[in-house]
Scaffold this motif. Structure first.
Motif, PDB file in Angstrom:
ATOM      1  N   GLN A  54     -15.864 -74.883 -20.410  1.00  0.00           N
ATOM      2  CA  GLN A  54     -16.251 -76.191 -19.884  1.00  0.00           C
ATOM      3  C   GLN A  54     -15.575 -77.355 -20.594  1.00  0.00           C
ATOM      4  O   GLN A  54     -15.264 -78.371 -19.971  1.00  0.00           O
ATOM      5  N   PHE A  55     -15.344 -77.204 -21.925  1.00  0.00           N
ATOM      6  CA  PHE A  55     -14.878 -78.350 -22.704  1.00  0.00           C
ATOM      7  C   PHE A  55     -13.543 -78.133 -23.392  1.00  0.00           C
ATOM      8  O   PHE A  55     -13.029 -79.031 -24.051  1.00  0.00           O
ATOM      9  N   GLY A  56     -12.977 -76.923 -23.246  1.00  0.00           N
ATOM     10  CA  GLY A  56     -11.607 -76.712 -23.692  1.00  0.00           C
ATOM     11  C   GLY A  56     -11.408 -76.292 -25.129  1.00  0.00           C
ATOM     12  O   GLY A  56     -10.271 -76.104 -25.559  1.00  0.00           O
ATOM     13  N   LYS A  57     -12.494 -76.114 -25.880  1.00  0.00           N
ATOM     14  CA  LYS A  57     -12.322 -75.741 -27.280  1.00  0.00           C
ATOM     15  C   LYS A  57     -13.464 -74.854 -27.735  1.00  0.00           C
ATOM     16  O   LYS A  57     -14.626 -75.125 -27.456  1.00  0.00           O
ATOM     17  N   ARG A  58     -13.127 -73.799 -28.437  1.00  0.00           N
ATOM     18  CA  ARG A  58     -14.132 -72.862 -28.931  1.00  0.00           C
ATOM     19  C   ARG A  58     -14.744 -73.402 -30.222  1.00  0.00           C
ATOM     20  O   ARG A  58     -14.020 -73.745 -31.162  1.00  0.00           O
ATOM     21  N   PRO A  59     -16.053 -73.489 -30.315  1.00  0.00           N
ATOM     22  CA  PRO A  59     -16.684 -74.058 -31.516  1.00  0.00           C
ATOM     23  C   PRO A  59     -16.440 -73.245 -32.775  1.00  0.00           C
ATOM     24  O   PRO A  59     -16.302 -72.019 -32.742  1.00  0.00           O
ATOM     25  N   ARG A  60     -16.427 -73.926 -33.903  1.00  0.00           N
ATOM     26  CA  ARG A  60     -16.383 -73.294 -35.224  1.00  0.00           C
ATOM     27  C   ARG A  60     -17.758 -73.304 -35.880  1.00  0.00           C
ATOM     28  O   ARG A  60     -18.016 -72.526 -36.796  1.00  0.00           O
ATOM     29  N   LEU A  61     -18.620 -74.232 -35.432  1.00  0.00           N
ATOM     30  CA  LEU A  61     -19.909 -74.415 -36.081  1.00  0.00           C
ATOM     31  C   LEU A  61     -21.038 -73.918 -35.181  1.00  0.00           C
ATOM     32  O   LEU A  61     -21.010 -74.099 -33.961  1.00  0.00           O
ATOM     33  N   PHE A  62     -22.032 -73.322 -35.791  1.00  0.00           N
ATOM     34  CA  PHE A  62     -23.175 -72.775 -35.069  1.00  0.00           C
ATOM     35  C   PHE A  62     -24.463 -73.125 -35.813  1.00  0.00           C
ATOM     36  O   PHE A  62     -24.529 -73.030 -37.046  1.00  0.00           O
ATOM     37  N   ARG A  63     -25.463 -73.546 -35.062  1.00  0.00           N
ATOM     38  CA  ARG A  63     -26.783 -73.777 -35.646  1.00  0.00           C
ATOM     39  C   ARG A  63     -27.804 -72.933 -34.907  1.00  0.00           C
ATOM     40  O   ARG A  63     -28.015 -73.120 -33.700  1.00  0.00           O
ATOM     41  N   PRO A  64     -28.448 -71.984 -35.582  1.00  0.00           N
ATOM     42  CA  PRO A  64     -29.449 -71.155 -34.914  1.00  0.00           C
ATOM     43  C   PRO A  64     -30.692 -71.969 -34.571  1.00  0.00           C
ATOM     44  O   PRO A  64     -31.089 -72.846 -35.348  1.00  0.00           O
ATOM     45  N   PRO A  65     -31.307 -71.716 -33.427  1.00  0.00           N
ATOM     46  CA  PRO A  65     -32.531 -72.436 -33.056  1.00  0.00           C
ATOM     47  C   PRO A  65     -33.591 -72.345 -34.143  1.00  0.00           C
ATOM     48  O   PRO A  65     -33.800 -71.276 -34.734  1.00  0.00           O
ATOM     49  N   TYR A  66     -34.227 -73.470 -34.405  1.00  0.00           N
ATOM     50  CA  TYR A  66     -35.298 -73.589 -35.408  1.00  0.00           C
ATOM     51  C   TYR A  66     -34.806 -73.332 -36.832  1.00  0.00           C
ATOM     52  O   TYR A  66     -35.596 -73.301 -37.776  1.00  0.00           O
ATOM     53  N   GLY A  67     -33.506 -73.119 -37.011  1.00  0.00           N
ATOM     54  CA  GLY A  67     -32.976 -72.793 -38.327  1.00  0.00           C
ATOM     55  C   GLY A  67     -33.273 -71.375 -38.761  1.00  0.00           C
ATOM     56  O   GLY A  67     -33.149 -71.036 -39.943  1.00  0.00           O
ATOM     57  N   ASN A  68     -33.625 -70.489 -37.814  1.00  0.00           N
ATOM     58  CA  ASN A  68     -33.983 -69.104 -38.150  1.00  0.00           C
ATOM     59  C   ASN A  68     -32.851 -68.143 -37.799  1.00  0.00           C
ATOM     60  O   ASN A  68     -32.264 -68.232 -36.714  1.00  0.00           O
ATOM     61  N   TYR A  69     -32.568 -67.197 -38.686  1.00  0.00           N
ATOM     62  CA  TYR A  69     -31.453 -66.273 -38.498  1.00  0.00           C
ATOM     63  C   TYR A  69     -31.672 -65.056 -39.373  1.00  0.00           C
ATOM     64  O   TYR A  69     -32.546 -65.036 -40.256  1.00  0.00           O
ATOM     65  N   ASN A  70     -30.878 -64.015 -39.122  1.00  0.00           N
ATOM     66  CA  ASN A  70     -30.877 -62.841 -39.992  1.00  0.00           C
ATOM     67  C   ASN A  70     -29.439 -62.361 -40.165  1.00  0.00           C
ATOM     68  O   ASN A  70     -28.491 -63.050 -39.733  1.00  0.00           O
ATOM     69  N   THR A  71     -29.268 -61.206 -40.762  1.00  0.00           N
ATOM     70  CA  THR A  71     -27.914 -60.702 -41.017  1.00  0.00           C
ATOM     71  C   THR A  71     -27.146 -60.519 -39.720  1.00  0.00           C
ATOM     72  O   THR A  71     -25.950 -60.874 -39.633  1.00  0.00           O
ATOM     73  N   ASP A  72     -27.781 -59.977 -38.693  1.00  0.00           N
ATOM     74  CA  ASP A  72     -27.117 -59.798 -37.401  1.00  0.00           C
ATOM     75  C   ASP A  72     -26.615 -61.134 -36.858  1.00  0.00           C
ATOM     76  O   ASP A  72     -25.500 -61.214 -36.316  1.00  0.00           O
ATOM     77  N   THR A  73     -27.414 -62.180 -36.993  1.00  0.00           N
ATOM     78  CA  THR A  73     -27.033 -63.505 -36.487  1.00  0.00           C
ATOM     79  C   THR A  73     -25.700 -63.936 -37.075  1.00  0.00           C
ATOM     80  O   THR A  73     -24.785 -64.368 -36.350  1.00  0.00           O
ATOM     81  N   LEU A  74     -25.576 -63.834 -38.380  1.00  0.00           N
ATOM     82  CA  LEU A  74     -24.363 -64.300 -39.046  1.00  0.00           C
ATOM     83  C   LEU A  74     -23.169 -63.394 -38.755  1.00  0.00           C
ATOM     84  O   LEU A  74     -22.040 -63.879 -38.578  1.00  0.00           O
ATOM     85  N   LYS A  75     -23.404 -62.092 -38.670  1.00  0.00           N
ATOM     86  CA  LYS A  75     -22.301 -61.177 -38.343  1.00  0.00           C
ATOM     87  C   LYS A  75     -21.787 -61.429 -36.931  1.00  0.00           C
ATOM     88  O   LYS A  75     -20.570 -61.440 -36.683  1.00  0.00           O
ATOM     89  N   ILE A  76     -22.701 -61.618 -36.003  1.00  0.00           N
ATOM     90  CA  ILE A  76     -22.313 -61.886 -34.618  1.00  0.00           C
ATOM     91  C   ILE A  76     -21.588 -63.218 -34.508  1.00  0.00           C
ATOM     92  O   ILE A  76     -20.547 -63.330 -33.843  1.00  0.00           O
ATOM     93  N   ALA A  77     -22.120 -64.240 -35.160  1.00  0.00           N
ATOM     94  CA  ALA A  77     -21.483 -65.559 -35.123  1.00  0.00           C
ATOM     95  C   ALA A  77     -20.047 -65.473 -35.625  1.00  0.00           C
ATOM     96  O   ALA A  77     -19.117 -66.010 -35.004  1.00  0.00           O
ATOM     97  N   LYS A  78     -19.838 -64.771 -36.733  1.00  0.00           N
ATOM     98  CA  LYS A  78     -18.484 -64.610 -37.264  1.00  0.00           C
ATOM     99  C   LYS A  78     -17.588 -63.889 -36.271  1.00  0.00           C
ATOM    100  O   LYS A  78     -16.423 -64.270 -36.068  1.00  0.00           O
TER     101      LYS A  78
END
Length: 320
Positions: free
Chosen positions: A223-247
């Motif tokens: 939609q906007f032409g550029k793939r994001p580098r930054l990610f913020r998980p909803p509510y600030g909650n995450y686990n190991t899978d979240t960070l591995k997937i984001a990477k």
């Protein structure tokens, strides 16, 4: 261990307008201040848009070509740009004129995960999770989440005040009006990942998290032409899978927040209830249907706190 655990609260006054000649004067000053900057193209911020004075992400003292490239001319441009910001501050009803941030660092600071925010199996290969950027500059960073309220007055206000901010978007709230955020992007706003549907990440399976994060990466890029580098998980909650997937789908950093701003108050993560150099401020694209105030009301409130404490708002992506 997860990040911040509080959920953001949901919750438009008439904007003070200056006479037409004052607004015109501001635009003329901005035009003078921008000079050759419009020809400079990408300012090194990673945005393809040509950022001019009066647009978020375009530092008031950014070097320009030709005669404006001299130190004296740069100082004059900065003076003119700050004068334009002062006029805009009166137009939009700010208590005082926002301070101008320093030039972005030549080398971005090294960022690591904040102590206490690590996950099981944490190592340097995972995107760092942090609430404050390590810097001695007296700057803070303004971020806006979700994308529900799409107030055109916000876009005008932030452009005229030349206050940078970063958006973290959830597609289920954005898809009804991608054009609004294309306009924001053209004004210098970086569009980042906040998942497809704003779900609680640790409660999802690996595949569900992957869909939420990586599919949102694909949509923002399409939609906007550029793939994001930054990610913020909803509510600030995450686990190991979240960070591995984001990477795995292109995320390099996970900025959370040190403060959360509302139209009528600020909530603080630290016990001293104060700002610190490099703090990230969270707020939301929300208006009167969610809280007692419009987006411009919110900006007036948060900027009073920031400016009264002697801080300027800088562009997060210039430091991260």
């Amino acid at each position: 261990m997860t990040g911040g655990r509080q959920r953001a609260r949901r919750g438009r006054s008439h904007l003070r307008r200056r006479p037409g000649h004052a607004v015109l004067a501001a635009l003329l000053v901005v035009a003078a201040a921008s000079g050759c900057a419009a020809e400079a193209g990408d300012t090194g911020t990673g945005q393809g848009a040509k950022l001019q004075a009066g647009q978020p992400g375009a530092p008031a003292d950014a070097p320009a070509a030709g005669a404006l490239g001299t130190r004296a001319a740069q100082a004059e441009r900065a003076k003119l740009a700050q004068a334009a910001r002062a006029v805009a501050a009166k137009k939009w009803g700010l208590a005082s004129t926002p301070l101008a941030p320093p030039a972005p660092p030549a080398v971005k600071p090294h960022i690591t995960t904040r102590k206490g925010f690590e996950v099981e199996g944490q190592d340097d290969s995972l995107p760092p999770v942090f609430t404050t950027v390590p810097t001695k500059d007296k700057v803070v960073f303004l971020t806006m989440d979700d994308g529900d309220d799409k107030d055109p007055e916000l876009l005008k206000m932030m452009s005229e005040l030349n206050i940078p901010y970063s958006a973290f978007l959830s597609d289920y709230l954005v898809r009804d009006n991608y054009t609004y955020f294309k306009d924001a992007e053209a004004r210098g706003v970086t569009l980042n990942n906040h998942t497809l549907n704003h779900r609680y990440m640790p409660g999802l399976s690996y595949e569900e998290q992957k869909r939420e994060i990586c599919d949102q990466q694909d949509i923002i890029e399409k939609q906007f032409g550029k793939r994001p580098r930054l990610f913020r998980p909803p509510y600030g909650n995450y686990n190991t899978d979240t960070l591995k997937i984001a990477k795995s789908c292109g995320i390099t950093a996970v900025p959370l927040w040190a403060e959360e701003a509302f139209p009528d108050h600020m909530e603080w993560r630290e016990e001293d209830l104060d700002l610190h150099p490099g703090d990230i401020i969270l707020t939301h694209f929300r208006g009167k249907k969610d809280w007692k105030g419009s987006m411009p009301d919110l900006i007036r409130s948060v900027m009073k706190t920031v400016t009264d404490k002697g801080y300027a708002v800088a562009r997060l992506e210039d430091y991260v």
